[in-house]
Design a protein around this motif. Structure first.
Motif, PDB file in Angstrom:
ATOM      1  N   ALA A   1     -79.916  79.227 -74.992  1.00  0.00           N
ATOM      2  CA  ALA A   1     -79.086  78.782 -76.115  1.00  0.00           C
ATOM      3  C   ALA A   1     -78.933  77.260 -76.101  1.00  0.00           C
ATOM      4  N   LEU A   2     -78.660  76.687 -74.934  1.00  0.00           N
ATOM      5  CA  LEU A   2     -78.514  75.235 -74.836  1.00  0.00           C
ATOM      6  C   LEU A   2     -79.785  74.521 -75.262  1.00  0.00           C
ATOM      7  N   ARG A   3     -80.936  75.090 -74.869  1.00  0.00           N
ATOM      8  CA  ARG A   3     -82.221  74.481 -75.215  1.00  0.00           C
ATOM      9  C   ARG A   3     -82.437  74.493 -76.726  1.00  0.00           C
TER      10      ARG A   3
ATOM     11  N   HIS B   1     -77.386  82.833 -66.558  1.00  0.00           N
ATOM     12  CA  HIS B   1     -77.691  81.407 -66.650  1.00  0.00           C
ATOM     13  C   HIS B   1     -78.939  81.174 -67.498  1.00  0.00           C
ATOM     14  N   ASN B   2     -79.918  82.078 -67.406  1.00  0.00           N
ATOM     15  CA  ASN B   2     -81.100  81.975 -68.271  1.00  0.00           C
ATOM     16  C   ASN B   2     -80.697  82.099 -69.734  1.00  0.00           C
TER      17      ASN B   2
ATOM     18  N   GLY C   1     -75.210  69.504 -74.390  1.00  0.00           N
ATOM     19  CA  GLY C   1     -76.321  70.134 -73.696  1.00  0.00           C
ATOM     20  C   GLY C   1     -75.951  70.756 -72.375  1.00  0.00           C
ATOM     21  N   GLU C   2     -74.650  70.757 -72.019  1.00  0.00           N
ATOM     22  CA  GLU C   2     -74.175  71.365 -70.783  1.00  0.00           C
ATOM     23  C   GLU C   2     -72.949  72.220 -71.104  1.00  0.00           C
ATOM     24  N   SER C   3     -72.843  73.363 -70.479  1.00  0.00           N
ATOM     25  CA  SER C   3     -71.727  74.240 -70.786  1.00  0.00           C
ATOM     26  C   SER C   3     -70.447  73.752 -70.121  1.00  0.00           C
TER      27      SER C   3
END
Length: 506
Positions: A340-342, A334-335, A209-211
């Protein structure tokens, strides 16, 4: 499909719409994608319903199909195209929406369920714009009537705007509430306690969940390291730098920066026995994206959904945005990263350092401000690995500048440029160093070794103390407490290899 373009022959006509003096905003592709996702996975309906609100679909055929989907969901019935076709037939709506062929065509839309909420947002926005256009046309018509009363028209307009605002607040739970949740769910159900993608809970290189951002000058082995993580995600190896890597379903590799060199680098790790896995679980995008991510923040999530990927590798970051130095574009990227992460997509980014830091002395610890571009790129990343060394040099150093949990390294590593592998220099492994120190080590002793000699500063000593404490916690070391200072200056705490540690390697 662009707004207002001609629909393919199999698409049903927009029946009962009537003529409009203006072209109304709509996006048929987004509508089709939402309906198709709902057919594939019924709980998608629960996610997109508060976003859409009422009367969101431009095409009446799509609105009819949406109503049927809602009916099925209320009864907890399947929403697949076979069941849906049967229900529409019973209601007498099947031919009006385009027949069975069109229902199945919607189900075959080339998008996954991960982007359904983003597509629903598009549908909702177009619906809101259509209502505003209709209201504006109605106001224009009233103002042109004989004896029109400006005050009365103004009151009606204000009432309509107020009603539309209330409607937006209610249905726009998509915008105002869809990412809100109660505190307990946020703490316990957001996956904060999941296993890391690379590393351990105590030393996490890449958190779910984190890049993960891998930074360095050209030629220091960023791609070599990234490819090993990719191949581990594909199940072709289990560890990278002696740390476990979690498997992935499918990886989408955005080879935007010199794709031929990326292919050549990957070839070092590819064998004939890997063909099936690489064909099924690795997708490579060769060349530039259709648009930069700062201009289309949904593109990253859409690419993952289109290729059914749960991991995306961006190689490299500079090719994904319009410019690296503009703060507003960095926030836009970042958005895109967060969207994508969400959606459950894991992201690894390869990036460059500032040129001024390329000749920094070997062993000198870099800092986050040496990463090229706006500070918001690294601020939004979950983990930042910085590779220092000379271009083409097999021996480089990894610095963990931003950490999800405990810091790894600095690690002196060696690249095998022929095989495309990387190993850790055992001479800088705290566990190995402690095992080879019969008289034990203090935190200062270990810090002196890790920085390559000289006088360690307070931060170096504290980092060494954390390394030794973790060895104690894992049962590989014991600690002898020191003596407080006095006229003799006191004595530092010392750490010794445990019997378990010595037996395990003896």
């Amino acid at each position: 499909m662009p707004q207002g373009t001609t629909l393919p022959p199999q698409t049903p006509s927009h029946f009962s719409e009537g003529a409009s003096p203006l072209d109304l905003p709509f996006n048929v592709d987004a509508e089709r994608a939402v309906l198709g996702a709902c057919m594939h996975k019924a709980d998608v309906i629960d996610a997109v319903r508060p976003i859409l609100g009422d009367d969101a679909f431009y095409r009446p055929a799509h609105e009819t199909i949406w109503r049927a989907l809602l009916a099925q969901r209320r009864e907890d019935n399947p929403t697949d195209p076979i069941v849906l076709t049967e229900l529409l037939q019973q209601q007498g709506d099947l031919q009006r929406v385009g027949g069975p062929a069109y229902v199945f065509q919607l189900a075959d839309a080339p998008y996954g369920t991960g982007s359904a909420e983003h597509h629903a947002e598009i549908v909702r926005e177009k619906a809101e714009l259509r209502r505003l256009v209709t209201s504006a046309v109605r106001t224009l018509q009233r103002a042109q009537e004989p004896g029109a009363d400006p005050e009365a028209i103004r009151s009606e307009v204000e009432a309509e705007v107020r009603a539309e605002r209330e409607r937006a607040l209610a249905s726009g739970q998509g915008r105002l509430s869809r990412f809100a949740k109660d505190g307990w769910s946020f703490v316990k159900e957001t996956g904060a306690d999941t296993e890391p993608l690379w590393g351990t809970r105590e030393k996490t290189v890449w958190a779910s969940g984190e890049s993960l951002m891998i930074v360095g000058a050209p030629g220091v082995g960023k791609t070599t390291l990234a490819h090993q993580v990719v191949f581990a995600r594909l199940g072709l190896q289990e560890t990278v730098l002696e740390m476990p890597v979690a498997p992935s379903r499918r990886v989408l590799y955005l080879a935007m920066d010199r794709p031929k060199q990326i292919a050549k680098a990957m070839a070092r790790r590819v064998f004939q026995t890997d063909e099936k896995i690489l064909r099924e679980r690795l997708v490579v995008w060769e060349g530039p994206l259709p648009a930069t991510l700062d201009k289309e923040p949904d593109l990253l999530a859409d690419l993952a959904a289109a290729h059914q990927a749960d991991t995306i590798v961006i190689d490299s970051l500079k090719d994904a945005v319009s410019t690296m130095v503009d703060d507003s574009l960095a926030v836009a990227f970042h958005n895109a990263r967060n969207r994508a992460l969400r959606g459950g997509v894991e992201i690894m980014e390869l990036h460059h350092q500032r040129k001024a830091s390329a000749d920094a002395p070997r062993g000198q610890r870099p800092s986050l401000d040496q990463v090229y571009g706006s500070t918001w790129y690294v601020s939004g990343a979950g983990s930042v690995l910085f590779v220092t060394g000379k271009a083409g040099d097999p021996a480089v150093t990894l610095h963990h500048l931003k950490t999800p949990t405990g810091e790894i390294g600095p690690l002196d590593v060696t690249h095998d440029h022929v095989r495309g592998t990387t190993i850790v220099d055992p001479n800088k492994d705290p566990a190995v160093l402690l095992r080879n120190a019969p008289g034990g080590l203090s935190a200062r002793d270990l810090a002196t070794i890790l920085i390559g000699g000289g006088d360690p500063d307070r931060a170096d000593i504290e980092k060494a103390r954390r390394h030794l404490s973790r060895l104690v916690d894992s049962g590989l070391a014991t600690k002898a407490d020191g003596i407080a200072g006095g006229t003799g200056g006191g004595q530092q705490a010392r750490y010794y290899p445990s019997a378990r540690h010595l037996t395990a390697v003896g």
